[in-house]
Design a protein around this motif. Structure first.
Motif, short mmCIF file in Angstrom:
data_model
loop_
_atom_site.label_atom_id
_atom_site.label_comp_id
_atom_site.label_asym_id
_atom_site.label_seq_id
_atom_site.Cartn_x
_atom_site.Cartn_y
_atom_site.Cartn_z
N SER A 62 15.62 48.68 26.18
CA SER A 62 14.78 47.79 25.36
C SER A 62 14.82 46.37 25.90
N LEU A 63 15.97 45.94 26.35
CA LEU A 63 16.08 44.60 26.94
C LEU A 63 15.26 44.50 28.22
N VAL A 64 15.32 45.52 29.06
CA VAL A 64 14.53 45.53 30.31
C VAL A 64 13.05 45.48 29.98
N TRP A 65 12.61 46.27 29.02
CA TRP A 65 11.19 46.29 28.65
C TRP A 65 10.76 44.95 28.06
N SER A 66 11.62 44.33 27.26
CA SER A 66 11.28 43.03 26.66
C SER A 66 11.11 41.97 27.73
N VAL A 67 12.06 41.89 28.64
CA VAL A 67 11.98 40.90 29.70
C VAL A 67 10.77 41.17 30.60
N SER A 68 10.54 42.44 30.93
CA SER A 68 9.37 42.79 31.76
C SER A 68 8.07 42.43 31.06
N GLY A 69 7.97 42.73 29.78
CA GLY A 69 6.77 42.39 29.03
C GLY A 69 6.54 40.90 28.96
N ALA A 70 7.61 40.14 28.77
CA ALA A 70 7.48 38.68 28.72
C ALA A 70 7.05 38.11 30.07
N ILE A 71 7.62 38.64 31.15
CA ILE A 71 7.24 38.18 32.49
C ILE A 71 5.79 38.52 32.77
N LEU A 72 5.38 39.73 32.42
CA LEU A 72 3.98 40.12 32.64
C LEU A 72 3.03 39.27 31.80
N LEU A 73 3.44 38.92 30.59
CA LEU A 73 2.60 38.06 29.75
C LEU A 73 2.44 36.69 30.38
N MET A 74 3.53 36.13 30.88
CA MET A 74 3.44 34.82 31.53
C MET A 74 2.60 34.89 32.81
N LEU A 75 2.72 35.98 33.56
CA LEU A 75 1.89 36.14 34.75
C LEU A 75 0.42 36.28 34.38
N GLY A 76 0.15 37.06 33.35
CA GLY A 76 -1.23 37.23 32.90
C GLY A 76 -1.85 35.94 32.41
N ILE A 77 -1.04 35.11 31.77
CA ILE A 77 -1.53 33.82 31.29
C ILE A 77 -1.75 32.87 32.46
N SER A 78 -0.79 32.81 33.37
CA SER A 78 -0.91 31.86 34.49
C SER A 78 -2.03 32.23 35.45
N TYR A 86 -2.95 42.32 28.26
CA TYR A 86 -3.00 43.46 27.34
C TYR A 86 -1.90 44.48 27.63
N VAL A 87 -1.64 44.73 28.90
CA VAL A 87 -0.56 45.66 29.26
C VAL A 87 0.78 45.10 28.79
N SER A 88 0.99 43.80 28.99
CA SER A 88 2.25 43.20 28.56
C SER A 88 2.42 43.26 27.04
N LEU A 89 1.34 43.02 26.31
CA LEU A 89 1.42 43.13 24.85
C LEU A 89 1.67 44.57 24.42
N GLY A 90 1.11 45.52 25.16
CA GLY A 90 1.39 46.94 24.88
C GLY A 90 2.85 47.29 25.12
N ILE A 91 3.41 46.80 26.22
CA ILE A 91 4.83 47.04 26.51
C ILE A 91 5.71 46.40 25.44
N LEU A 92 5.37 45.20 25.05
CA LEU A 92 6.15 44.52 24.01
C LEU A 92 6.03 45.22 22.66
#
Length: 143
Positions: A62-78, A86-92
């Motif tokens: 769960s920790l790995v998925w949370s960190v991965s989702g947060a990183i993907l969200l920041m990449l998607g935003i930047s 959307y993928v990051s929000l799905g993972i989260l």
């Protein structure tokens, strides 16, 4: 996929689709490998973690998925790339569901409160980050 993307102007449209597919498959493979690595790390330390090492492994996943989702969200935003957001929000979302159904089932008392507090703080941070991005995006529609 990264190298081919550097020479994007020299390739055809069908090859661009292959690059996108390779990038998405690479990302999925990285997340799968990190998930397996988290589980195997807990398996390696199962003598120190005790009889509940599988539950600790689930929490580390769960920790790995949370960190991965947060990183993907920041990449998607930047990068202003909506499918990645959307993928990051799905993972989260999947992670939050997993935490409530599986991970909190074996915690008692203070650890459960601490876990829910950490989950709440991370959700507040993610919603603040996403709402701030949406506000900036709406104020600059030409970018």
């Amino acid at each position: 996929a990264f190298w081919l993307n550097q020479h994007r102007e020299k390739i055809s449209e069908s090859e661009k689709d292959i690059i996108s597919l390779a990038a998405w498959c690479s990302g999925f493979l990285v997340l799968w490998c990190l998930t397996q690595e988290a589980f195997e790390a807990c398996s390696f330390y199962k003598m120190q973690l005790g009889d509940n090492w599988v539950l600790w492994a689930q929490m580390s996943i769960s920790l790995v998925w949370s960190v991965s989702g947060a990183i993907l969200l920041m990449l998607g935003i930047s990068r202003k790339y909506q499918p990645l957001r959307y993928v990051s929000l799905g993972i989260l979302s999947l992670t939050v569901f997993k935490v409530f159904v599986i991970d909190l089932s074996f915690l008692n008392g203070f650890l459960r409160i601490l876990s829910l507090g950490g989950l709440g703080l991370s959700l507040i941070f993610i919603s603040w980050l996403y709402s701030r991005y949406i506000r900036v995006e709406r104020s600059n529609p030409e970018t």
